[in-house]
Design an enzyme around this catalytic site. Structure first.
Site, mmCIF file in Angstrom:
data_model
loop_
_atom_site.group_PDB
_atom_site.id
_atom_site.type_symbol
_atom_site.label_atom_id
_atom_site.label_comp_id
_atom_site.label_asym_id
_atom_site.label_seq_id
_atom_site.Cartn_x
_atom_site.Cartn_y
_atom_site.Cartn_z
ATOM 1 N N LYS A 260 7.191 8.240 -9.061
ATOM 2 C CA LYS A 260 7.860 6.804 -9.344
ATOM 3 C C LYS A 260 6.781 6.079 -10.168
ATOM 4 O O LYS A 260 5.703 6.171 -9.989
ATOM 5 C CB LYS A 260 8.165 6.343 -7.997
ATOM 6 C CG LYS A 260 9.421 7.021 -7.268
ATOM 7 C CD LYS A 260 9.535 6.319 -6.093
ATOM 8 C CE LYS A 260 10.509 7.134 -5.266
ATOM 9 N NZ LYS A 260 11.053 6.126 -3.881
ATOM 10 N N CYS B 247 6.914 2.718 -9.365
ATOM 11 C CA CYS B 247 6.526 1.834 -7.856
ATOM 12 C C CYS B 247 5.052 1.796 -7.733
ATOM 13 O O CYS B 247 4.447 2.867 -7.640
ATOM 14 C CB CYS B 247 7.496 2.440 -6.962
ATOM 15 S SG CYS B 247 7.102 1.447 -5.424
ATOM 16 N N TYR C 6 9.431 -1.339 5.613
ATOM 17 C CA TYR C 6 8.118 -2.022 5.240
ATOM 18 C C TYR C 6 7.768 -2.893 6.329
ATOM 19 O O TYR C 6 8.300 -3.665 7.017
ATOM 20 C CB TYR C 6 8.255 -3.037 3.914
ATOM 21 C CG TYR C 6 8.916 -2.025 2.788
ATOM 22 C CD1 TYR C 6 8.188 -1.182 2.062
ATOM 23 C CD2 TYR C 6 10.168 -2.575 2.243
ATOM 24 C CE1 TYR C 6 8.485 -0.219 1.058
ATOM 25 C CE2 TYR C 6 10.586 -1.607 1.294
ATOM 26 C CZ TYR C 6 9.831 -0.737 0.780
ATOM 27 O OH TYR C 6 10.311 0.007 -0.590
ATOM 28 N N HIS D 47 4.468 -1.646 -2.871
ATOM 29 C CA HIS D 47 5.760 -1.010 -3.269
ATOM 30 C C HIS D 47 6.569 -2.205 -4.110
ATOM 31 O O HIS D 47 6.289 -3.475 -3.891
ATOM 32 C CB HIS D 47 6.763 -0.639 -2.189
ATOM 33 C CG HIS D 47 6.231 0.469 -1.296
ATOM 34 N ND1 HIS D 47 6.479 1.713 -1.530
ATOM 35 C CD2 HIS D 47 5.483 0.348 -0.435
ATOM 36 C CE1 HIS D 47 5.884 2.651 -0.582
ATOM 37 N NE2 HIS D 47 5.195 1.759 0.157
ATOM 38 N N HIS E 241 2.285 2.917 -4.476
ATOM 39 C CA HIS E 241 3.072 4.013 -4.247
ATOM 40 C C HIS E 241 3.052 5.192 -5.141
ATOM 41 O O HIS E 241 2.745 6.277 -4.646
ATOM 42 C CB HIS E 241 4.473 3.485 -4.093
ATOM 43 C CG HIS E 241 5.589 4.589 -3.347
ATOM 44 N ND1 HIS E 241 6.836 4.486 -3.575
ATOM 45 C CD2 HIS E 241 5.342 5.469 -2.817
ATOM 46 C CE1 HIS E 241 7.481 5.439 -3.050
ATOM 47 N NE2 HIS E 241 6.668 6.259 -2.390
#
Length: 142
Positions: free
Chosen positions: A123, A125, A39, A10, A115
């Site tokens: 997204k 990401c 995380y 991420h 991700h």
């Protein structure tokens, strides 16, 4: 120990002039109602590796995937204008590579994914092609 079959990368989706410390990240995640940082690992722009949740603890970083994954986040991911960009510093790249080598030694069958590669995620990401790491480790296999 949990069964780990994914290592998910991420980014914080922050601009180069926005600095997010591990303490700030932890505080932001607690504000969402989580026990601590979602995380397992966090890499700041200077390449410093910070420990979030213990690996034994289920993460809070990728809905529907947390129970069987390790979450890594790096500081950055947006350019000066707020657009998705690979903003990883050389120090972050080195730390991420070193961390992935260690995690793949512990979880050799775990797939490395961004991700944005997870089903149902819309997204950018982590804002770089994670396939470079997946290909690297796949090429190491005999």
């Amino acid at each position: 120990m949990r069964r780990i079959d994914l290592i998910i990368i991420h980014c914080t989706a922050s601009r180069p002039d926005q600095h997010i410390t591990m303490e700030q990240l932890d505080k932001m995640h607690k504000a969402r109602g989580w026990k601590c940082c979602g995380y397992h690992y966090y890499i700041t722009r200077d390449g410093q590796l910070h420990f979030g949740r213990p690996e034994e603890m289920v993460g809070a970083h990728a809905r529907h995937y947390n129970a069987h994954s390790i979450g890594i986040c790096y500081e950055g991911g947006l350019d000066e204008k707020g657009r998705p960009a690979d903003t990883r510093t050389p120090a972050q790249k080195l730390t991420l590579h070193t961390l992935l080598v260690s995690l793949k030694a512990d979880f050799p069958d775990a797939e490395i994914m961004g991700h944005n590669e997870l089903e149902g995620v819309h997204k950018d990401c982590p804002c770089f092609p994670v396939s470079i790491y997946r290909n690297y480790f796949n090429n190491l296999k005999p």
